[in-house]
Scaffold this motif. Structure first.
Motif, PDB file in Angstrom:
ATOM      1  N   LEU A 591       0.523  -0.919  -0.057  1.00 28.91           N
ATOM      2  CA  LEU A 591       0.472  -0.215   0.117  1.00 28.91           C
ATOM      3  C   LEU A 591       0.530   1.108  -0.185  1.00 28.91           C
ATOM      4  O   LEU A 591       0.400   2.625  -1.066  1.00 28.91           O
ATOM      5  CB  LEU A 591      -0.979   0.502   0.804  1.00 28.91           C
ATOM      6  N   GLY A 592       2.025   1.159   0.677  1.00 32.01           N
ATOM      7  CA  GLY A 592       2.934   2.316   0.100  1.00 32.01           C
ATOM      8  C   GLY A 592       3.250   2.743  -0.389  1.00 32.01           C
ATOM      9  O   GLY A 592       3.663   3.699  -1.170  1.00 32.01           O
ATOM     10  N   LEU A 593       4.075   1.737  -1.000  1.00 30.70           N
ATOM     11  CA  LEU A 593       4.716   1.847  -3.291  1.00 30.70           C
ATOM     12  C   LEU A 593       3.536   2.426  -3.260  1.00 30.70           C
ATOM     13  O   LEU A 593       3.678   2.953  -4.308  1.00 30.70           O
ATOM     14  CB  LEU A 593       4.831   0.353  -2.676  1.00 30.70           C
ATOM     15  N   ALA A 594       2.200   2.531  -3.619  1.00 32.05           N
ATOM     16  CA  ALA A 594       0.902   2.344  -4.050  1.00 32.05           C
ATOM     17  C   ALA A 594       1.185   3.768  -4.066  1.00 32.05           C
ATOM     18  O   ALA A 594       1.304   4.541  -5.128  1.00 32.05           O
ATOM     19  CB  ALA A 594      -0.581   1.720  -3.784  1.00 32.05           C
ATOM     20  N   ILE A 595       0.969   3.968  -2.565  1.00 31.59           N
ATOM     21  CA  ILE A 595       0.473   5.406  -2.257  1.00 31.59           C
ATOM     22  C   ILE A 595       1.816   5.970  -2.738  1.00 31.59           C
ATOM     23  O   ILE A 595       1.675   7.378  -3.478  1.00 31.59           O
ATOM     24  CB  ILE A 595       0.265   6.189  -1.410  1.00 31.59           C
ATOM     25  N   SER A 596       3.004   6.271  -3.029  1.00 29.85           N
ATOM     26  CA  SER A 596       4.092   7.053  -3.346  1.00 29.85           C
ATOM     27  C   SER A 596       4.023   7.132  -4.660  1.00 29.85           C
ATOM     28  O   SER A 596       5.103   7.449  -5.431  1.00 29.85           O
ATOM     29  CB  SER A 596       5.529   6.030  -3.212  1.00 29.85           C
ATOM     30  N   SER A 597       3.445   5.646  -5.936  1.00 29.59           N
ATOM     31  CA  SER A 597       3.905   5.840  -6.685  1.00 29.59           C
ATOM     32  C   SER A 597       2.636   6.852  -7.154  1.00 29.59           C
ATOM     33  O   SER A 597       2.932   7.472  -8.969  1.00 29.59           O
ATOM     34  CB  SER A 597       3.638   4.576  -7.599  1.00 29.59           C
ATOM     35  N   VAL A 598       1.837   7.459  -7.138  1.00 29.26           N
ATOM     36  CA  VAL A 598       1.201   8.401  -7.584  1.00 29.26           C
ATOM     37  C   VAL A 598       1.425   9.836  -7.336  1.00 29.26           C
ATOM     38  O   VAL A 598       1.134  10.260  -8.615  1.00 29.26           O
ATOM     39  CB  VAL A 598       0.038   8.062  -6.266  1.00 29.26           C
ATOM     40  N   PRO A 599       2.567  10.232  -6.196  1.00 28.87           N
ATOM     41  CA  PRO A 599       2.898  11.347  -7.109  1.00 28.87           C
ATOM     42  C   PRO A 599       3.999  11.173  -7.984  1.00 28.87           C
ATOM     43  O   PRO A 599       3.787  12.498  -8.619  1.00 28.87           O
ATOM     44  CB  PRO A 599       3.047  12.049  -5.603  1.00 28.87           C
ATOM     45  N   LEU A 600       4.802  10.231  -7.981  1.00 29.32           N
ATOM     46  CA  LEU A 600       5.519   9.940  -8.635  1.00 29.32           C
ATOM     47  C   LEU A 600       5.361  10.225 -10.218  1.00 29.32           C
ATOM     48  O   LEU A 600       6.224  10.362 -11.140  1.00 29.32           O
ATOM     49  CB  LEU A 600       6.305   8.835  -8.683  1.00 29.32           C
TER      50      LEU A 600
END
Length: 706
Positions: A591-600
């Protein structure tokens, strides 16, 4: 329970349920039937070629001969079993003898068919490779020691820390090969544009003018400004070279893809154990009584600790059963009162979360304005505090609110396991959402609130007056979050945990009891790891050396937590099951990886890159460098790459993926039905055992001679 008529007519005779004589029945005795039950056979089994325990020395010739013949056939089938010796249900001595005998047979009769020999060699090479990789894992003995003394739940935290450390090492190696080496192989990178550079997007000069004092050097080290701002640590340092831009972008995607694959592999490996522990196949009481003991424990202290953990788990199960029974007999008025309390407490939780998020947003928005005030400019310490204001707010709410959630959860009337889940979800939402609020406030500053026609953003597509190199600003914020998180962990360990342990040991009276015994809270510590790793994933594109810094941080954190665990902490009263941790923690990490991919991804595709810094300067977007690089390839390669983005490739790929997914779902459903049938068959066998036991008790009470 219904009685089986077949059993009544054959095994029990026909005269009103009385046991007929053996000659009249012409069947098997009750003792022989009971001795063949799986449970009795398991208790009586002594290995291949040895008669089971309790076998009578003198039996009727007919029954005895048939039993011995069947036993010999079963033993011969076991000896011809193609499985390795370690998989046979034999004692250690019997398996060793079987392995030696099998090796002698191979020497006498040859190695067998060529395909069998090749399969055996492949299997052995696979096993040796797996054993070699297990030996290369760092801190294997340390993790075993932690698991034996503090439980498997605490061991899962250190296992996850080792896993994240390896991910950061892999990302650092890829960064060095795909970013740092290409930067210097094509020549030394140029310096910053300088104040004399004429550009419609202003100028950018990160270097400090004049003599730099020690206070300023320390401030630059902690904030990432000054000499660190134009260094390989941040995005703006890298020159605008086509090959470097492509490798830089490919590095970001490669790191994300590899992290996704490793996390999925770790999640799937723990899913099987979690499903077994959470399923209804094993009842809670029988599982804890017969399967919860760890035979690898050594020492009286560890044995008593494990006994207390099992006792606590049984108490929790009984308490939860009592809570469920109370909930089942509640009246309508009592249910309304309970739900009213839950609604009020959840409103309080949302109010606290809203206040925390507003504080993070205010701190981020006010940082730029506060830095321009004369008082802040004249006081270095105050300037450093204002620069760290968002990090301080985020760390403050993450430190204060989780204990409040622990106080609120028991008031809601849920079971203890449900309380732990609610605390975890609220704490997880607080940590990740506070990071999302920080990113949203940064996006608001960079894009002028999403208004492309605003005066500050109309010329260049971003707020070039306040943020001439906005990518470096985002990298600095992530750098400060990571550094502040490390400093906070060191401060808590050195200034709170160790003095508290000394106070508890030196003052055995009321003061020592007031200090209390410290517990290692596995869920809170794991959520801190996942938060730190999410910060690294968000900032690694804008601060390429952040994975390397996080590697050093996790290395220090491992030894710090190990020292804290063995010298200041005791095992937690509320243990966290390792079966749940093996699947829940990687799922939260995903879930943390998915959240971090959005702003990137949003930054790569939609926000224009800075015009005065970075490898993508001069492009309309960061992704625009990829089509431009593809256009310089040969025509055949261009056609192939563009074909991958057309519908002619996407539609068949989607159809094939759908077919494979449907086949996988159908196969899983068929396996599920088969498992359900086996469960029903097992229940039927259990009913048969109960039926036989009741018949035996009834016959023994009516016929003492039997």
């Amino acid at each position: 329970m219904e009685e089986n008529p077949t059993l009544d007519s054959t095994a029990w005779g026909s005269s009103n349920g009385w046991l007929a004589p053996r000659e009249a029945r012409g069947g098997r005795s009750l003792s022989s039937v009971l001795n063949e039950l799986p449970s009795a056979a398991t208790l009586r089994y002594r290995g291949p070629g040895v008669l089971p325990w309790g076998t009578p020395e003198e039996e009727e010739e007919e029954d005895g001969g048939r039993s011995r013949q069947a036993f010999a056939e079963a033993t011969q089938m076991e000896l011809q079993d193609p499985h390795p010796s370690r998989e046979l249900p034999w004692p250690m001595q019997a398996r060793r003898a079987h392995r030696q005998s099998h090796a002698r047979d191979q020497l006498v009769h040859g190695s067998g068919p060529r395909m069998d020999q090749l399969a055996r060699m492949l299997w052995r090479s696979k096993e040796k490779t797996k054993e070699g990789l297990q030996r290369l894992q760092p801190w294997a003995w340390t993790l075993k020691r932690i698991g034996g003394q503090f439980g498997a739940g605490t061991e899962s935290y250190f296992s996850l820390l080792r896993f994240l450390l390896l991910l950061n090492v892999l990302a650092s190696v890829l960064m060095a090969c795909m970013t740092l080496l290409p930067t210097w192989l094509e020549g030394a990178p140029p310096g910053p544009p300088g104040p004399n550079t004429s550009s419609p997007c202003g100028f950018y000069d990160p270097h400090s003018q004049g003599l730099v004092t020690f206070d300023t050097q320390l401030f630059n080290l902690l904030s990432g400004e000054g000499y660190l701002e134009w260094s390989p640590l941040f995005y703006g340092f890298y020159p605008p070279r086509p090959h470097l831009a492509v490798t830089y972008l490919c590095w970001a995607f490669a790191v994300g893809l590899l992290c996704l694959l490793f996390i999925l592999h770790r999640s799937v490996s723990g899913l099987k154990q979690t499903l077994l522990a959470e399923s209804g196949a094993l009842t809670s009481y029988s599982h804890r009584v017969f399967s919860a003991w760890d035979f690898g424990l050594c020492g009286d202290v560890h044995v008593r600790l494990r006994q207390r953990i099992i006792l606590y788990e049984l108490q929790v199960e009984l308490e939860e059963t009592m809570v469920r029974r109370q909930a089942a007999v509640r009246t309508l008025g009592q249910q309304a009162r309970v739900w009213s309390v839950r609604v009020l407490l959840n409103l309080l939780v949302f109010a606290l979360l809203g206040a925390a998020f507003y504080g993070v947003y205010w701190a981020t928005e006010s940082t730029v304005e506060l830095q321009e005030t004369p008082l802040v400019q004249e006081t270095p310490l105050l300037k450093l505090g204002v620069n760290y204001l968002p990090s301080i707010f985020i760390a403050g709410v993450n430190f204060v609110l989780p204990p409040v959630f622990k106080l609120i959860a028991p008031l809601e009337g849920y079971t203890r396991s449900r309380q732990i889940v609610l605390i975890l979800l609220r704490t997880l939402f607080l940590r990740l959402a506070s990071l999302v609020v920080l990113l949203f406030s940064l996006w608001n500053q960079i894009t002028c609130g999403g208004d492309a026609e605003a005066e500050d953003c109309k010329t260049c597509g971003y707020n070039y007056k306040e943020l001439p190199c906005w990518e470096t600003l985002v990298g600095q914020e992530m750098y400060k979050l990571q550094l502040f998180d490390l400093l906070t962990g060191l401060a808590v360990a050195l200034l709170i945990q160790f003095p508290r342990k000394l106070l508890c040991g030196l003052c055995p009276g009321a003061l020592g009891r007031l200090a209390g015994t410290q517990e290692f809270q596995v869920p809170d510590e794991v959520l801190g790891l996942i938060y730190a790793q999410t910060v690294v994933w968000v900032g690694s594109f804008f601060c390429p050396l952040l994975p390397l810094l996080n590697t050093v941080k996790f290395l220090l954190l491992f030894y710090l937590k190990k020292l804290t665990l063995f010298f200041t902490c005791s095992p937690a009263a509320r243990t966290f099951r390792a079966s749940t941790a093996n699947f829940f923690f990687p799922l939260v990490l995903l879930l943390g990886l998915a959240i971090s991919s959005v702003p990137l991804l949003y930054s790569i595709f939609l926000i224009p890159p800075s015009k005065l810094c970075g490898p993508f300067r001069g492009q309309s977007s960061i992704w625009a460098q990829i089509p431009e690089s593809i256009s310089s390839l040969p025509e055949t390669a261009q056609n192939f790459l563009f074909f991958l983005g057309t519908q002619a490739f996407a539609v068949p790929l989607l159809l094939i993926s759908s077919i494979l997914m449907a086949y996988t779902v159908a196969l899983a459903n068929s396996y599920g039905r088969l498992i359900s049938q086996l469960k029903r068959q097992r229940e039927t066998e259990a009913q048969n055992k109960v039926f036989l036991a009741r018949r035996a008790v009834a016959l023994s009470s009516t016929n003492p001679a039997f």
